[in-house]
Design an enzyme around this catalytic site. Sequence first.
Site, PDB file in Angstrom:
ATOM      1  CE  LYS A   1      -4.050  -2.124   2.078  1.00 21.34           C
ATOM      2  NZ  LYS A   1      -5.017  -2.130   3.178  1.00 21.34           N
TER       3      LYS A   1
ATOM      4  NE  ARG B   1       4.336  -5.367  18.957  1.00 20.39           N
ATOM      5  CZ  ARG B   1       4.371  -6.379  18.105  1.00 20.39           C
ATOM      6  NH1 ARG B   1       4.166  -7.610  18.523  1.00 20.39           N
ATOM      7  NH2 ARG B   1       4.615  -6.172  16.830  1.00 20.39           N
TER       8      ARG B   1
HETATM    9  P1  NDP Z   1       0.819  -3.761   9.974  1.00 25.17           P
HETATM   10  O1  NDP Z   1       1.828  -4.858   9.922  1.00 25.17           O
HETATM   11  O2  NDP Z   1       1.050  -2.502   9.214  1.00 25.17           O
HETATM   12  O3  NDP Z   1       0.601  -3.335  11.507  1.00 25.17           O
HETATM   13  C1  NDP Z   1       0.433  -4.290  12.508  1.00 25.17           C
HETATM   14  C2  NDP Z   1       0.015  -3.612  13.812  1.00 25.17           C
HETATM   15  O4  NDP Z   1      -0.287  -4.643  14.767  1.00 25.17           O
HETATM   16  C3  NDP Z   1       1.090  -2.758  14.437  1.00 25.17           C
HETATM   17  O5  NDP Z   1       0.492  -1.693  15.100  1.00 25.17           O
HETATM   18  C4  NDP Z   1       1.750  -3.740  15.433  1.00 25.17           C
HETATM   19  O6  NDP Z   1       2.392  -3.091  16.533  1.00 25.17           O
HETATM   20  C5  NDP Z   1       0.517  -4.458  15.932  1.00 25.17           C
HETATM   21  N1  NDP Z   1       0.785  -5.805  16.484  1.00 25.17           N
HETATM   22  C6  NDP Z   1       1.238  -6.890  15.821  1.00 25.17           C
HETATM   23  N2  NDP Z   1       1.315  -7.957  16.646  1.00 25.17           N
HETATM   24  C7  NDP Z   1       0.893  -7.523  17.879  1.00 25.17           C
HETATM   25  C8  NDP Z   1       0.731  -8.153  19.141  1.00 25.17           C
HETATM   26  N3  NDP Z   1       1.020  -9.443  19.319  1.00 25.17           N
HETATM   27  N4  NDP Z   1       0.260  -7.423  20.171  1.00 25.17           N
HETATM   28  C9  NDP Z   1      -0.056  -6.110  20.000  1.00 25.17           C
HETATM   29  N5  NDP Z   1       0.089  -5.449  18.813  1.00 25.17           N
HETATM   30  C10 NDP Z   1       0.547  -6.155  17.759  1.00 25.17           C
HETATM   31  O7  NDP Z   1      -0.568  -4.462   9.557  1.00 25.17           O
HETATM   32  P2  NDP Z   1      -1.853  -3.737   8.970  1.00 25.17           P
HETATM   33  O8  NDP Z   1      -2.041  -2.479   9.731  1.00 25.17           O
HETATM   34  O9  NDP Z   1      -1.770  -3.676   7.488  1.00 25.17           O
HETATM   35  O10 NDP Z   1      -3.046  -4.789   9.290  1.00 25.17           O
HETATM   36  C11 NDP Z   1      -3.559  -4.943  10.607  1.00 25.17           C
HETATM   37  C12 NDP Z   1      -4.789  -5.845  10.596  1.00 25.17           C
HETATM   38  O11 NDP Z   1      -5.853  -5.246   9.885  1.00 25.17           O
HETATM   39  C13 NDP Z   1      -4.557  -7.201   9.954  1.00 25.17           C
HETATM   40  O12 NDP Z   1      -5.155  -8.208  10.756  1.00 25.17           O
HETATM   41  C14 NDP Z   1      -5.286  -7.104   8.612  1.00 25.17           C
HETATM   42  O13 NDP Z   1      -5.764  -8.360   8.194  1.00 25.17           O
HETATM   43  C15 NDP Z   1      -6.434  -6.175   8.995  1.00 25.17           C
HETATM   44  N6  NDP Z   1      -7.002  -5.455   7.846  1.00 25.17           N
HETATM   45  C16 NDP Z   1      -8.296  -5.714   7.506  1.00 25.17           C
HETATM   46  C17 NDP Z   1      -8.891  -5.067   6.448  1.00 25.17           C
HETATM   47  C18 NDP Z   1     -10.313  -5.374   6.097  1.00 25.17           C
HETATM   48  O14 NDP Z   1     -10.768  -4.956   5.033  1.00 25.17           O
HETATM   49  N7  NDP Z   1     -11.044  -6.059   6.949  1.00 25.17           N
HETATM   50  C19 NDP Z   1      -8.161  -4.063   5.645  1.00 25.17           C
HETATM   51  C20 NDP Z   1      -6.799  -3.853   6.095  1.00 25.17           C
HETATM   52  C21 NDP Z   1      -6.260  -4.541   7.149  1.00 25.17           C
HETATM   53  P3  NDP Z   1       3.916  -2.549  16.374  1.00 25.17           P
HETATM   54  O15 NDP Z   1       3.822  -1.223  15.696  1.00 25.17           O
HETATM   55  O16 NDP Z   1       4.408  -2.443  17.761  1.00 25.17           O
HETATM   56  O17 NDP Z   1       4.666  -3.573  15.558  1.00 25.17           O
END
Ligand code: NDP
Length: 280
Positions: free
Chosen positions: A70, A157
Amino acid sequence: MPMNEVARYAVFGNPIRHSKSPQIHAEFARQCEQSLQYRAVFVEMGLFSETARRFFEHGGQGINVTVPFKREAWEFAEVLSERARRAGAVNTLSLAADGKILGDNTDGIGLVRDMVANLGWTIRDNCVLLLGAGGAARGIVELLLRESPRCLQIVNRTSSRAEELATAFADLGPVSGGAYETLDGTRFDLVINATSASLGGELPPLPASLLTERSCCYDMMYAPEPTIFMRWAAQNTAWAVADGLGMLVEQAAESFYIWRGLRPQTGTVVAELRASMGGS
Ligand code: NDP
């Protein structure tokens, strides 16, 4: 595009095999009597721009973009919508009449439509908690703030990312960012999980005191069975709980509208997808 040629669209991602977008757009096209082709394209890392350029040069009309491209799509677009510019991410590319590539982001509108129009939840004047500060969170903050919540708190986190995200949108409304540890007794009307924690069966560190019996909880992830976050919400007496399947279909419907100027019905598509996913 020549009159007799079928319009071509695609979703680009890596991985892409499990994408539901081809099924969704085929159904939209059927409903709206549009003749188009839509396929899923696996794009090698580092080859997004090249593959997208080739697609448009060979008559492609539009591309949906999913993880992890993206940001690259944002850089690739020649003209950005305001919401995409602020989100720093593009999930919809389209070819304009003047040949320019337009970049938009429909994730935020997809989420808000699902919560407000489909589920009947209220954002206006309510206190909203957003978990996560990754790409998905960045794409929805503007649309959440435009619904005029009483407050929007972002926790992550890596707390600095939540702080940065809040700062970037502070001109649009009452938003703050920080660490999970700051969740000290405040109760929220709406909790949105935009982390990828559910994917790994993990739960962010949430105090049970976060919810009231009127709270609504939304996990942007979707799966055949309720996610760990949804189960946590139900156990903590949330009033309503939902996953992100409706958002997925709504953001696709907005892309379809950008491309074809028509608004498909989404309810039946969500129901069909839900049935095809199985689960108990
Ligand atoms: P990114 O990899 O960009 O971000 C992941 C986020 O999750 C970060 O804030 C990360 O924190 C946090 N994170 C990951 N693991 C943990 C954990 N164990 N505990 C707490 N925080 C955690 O992913 P995206 O933002 O692209 O996607 C996030 C979710 O949204 C996914 O599940 C995706 O499937 C969903 N999604 C759904 C859509 C829909 O249409 N339904 C559209 C787009 C996304 P940190 O910054 O500390 O690493």
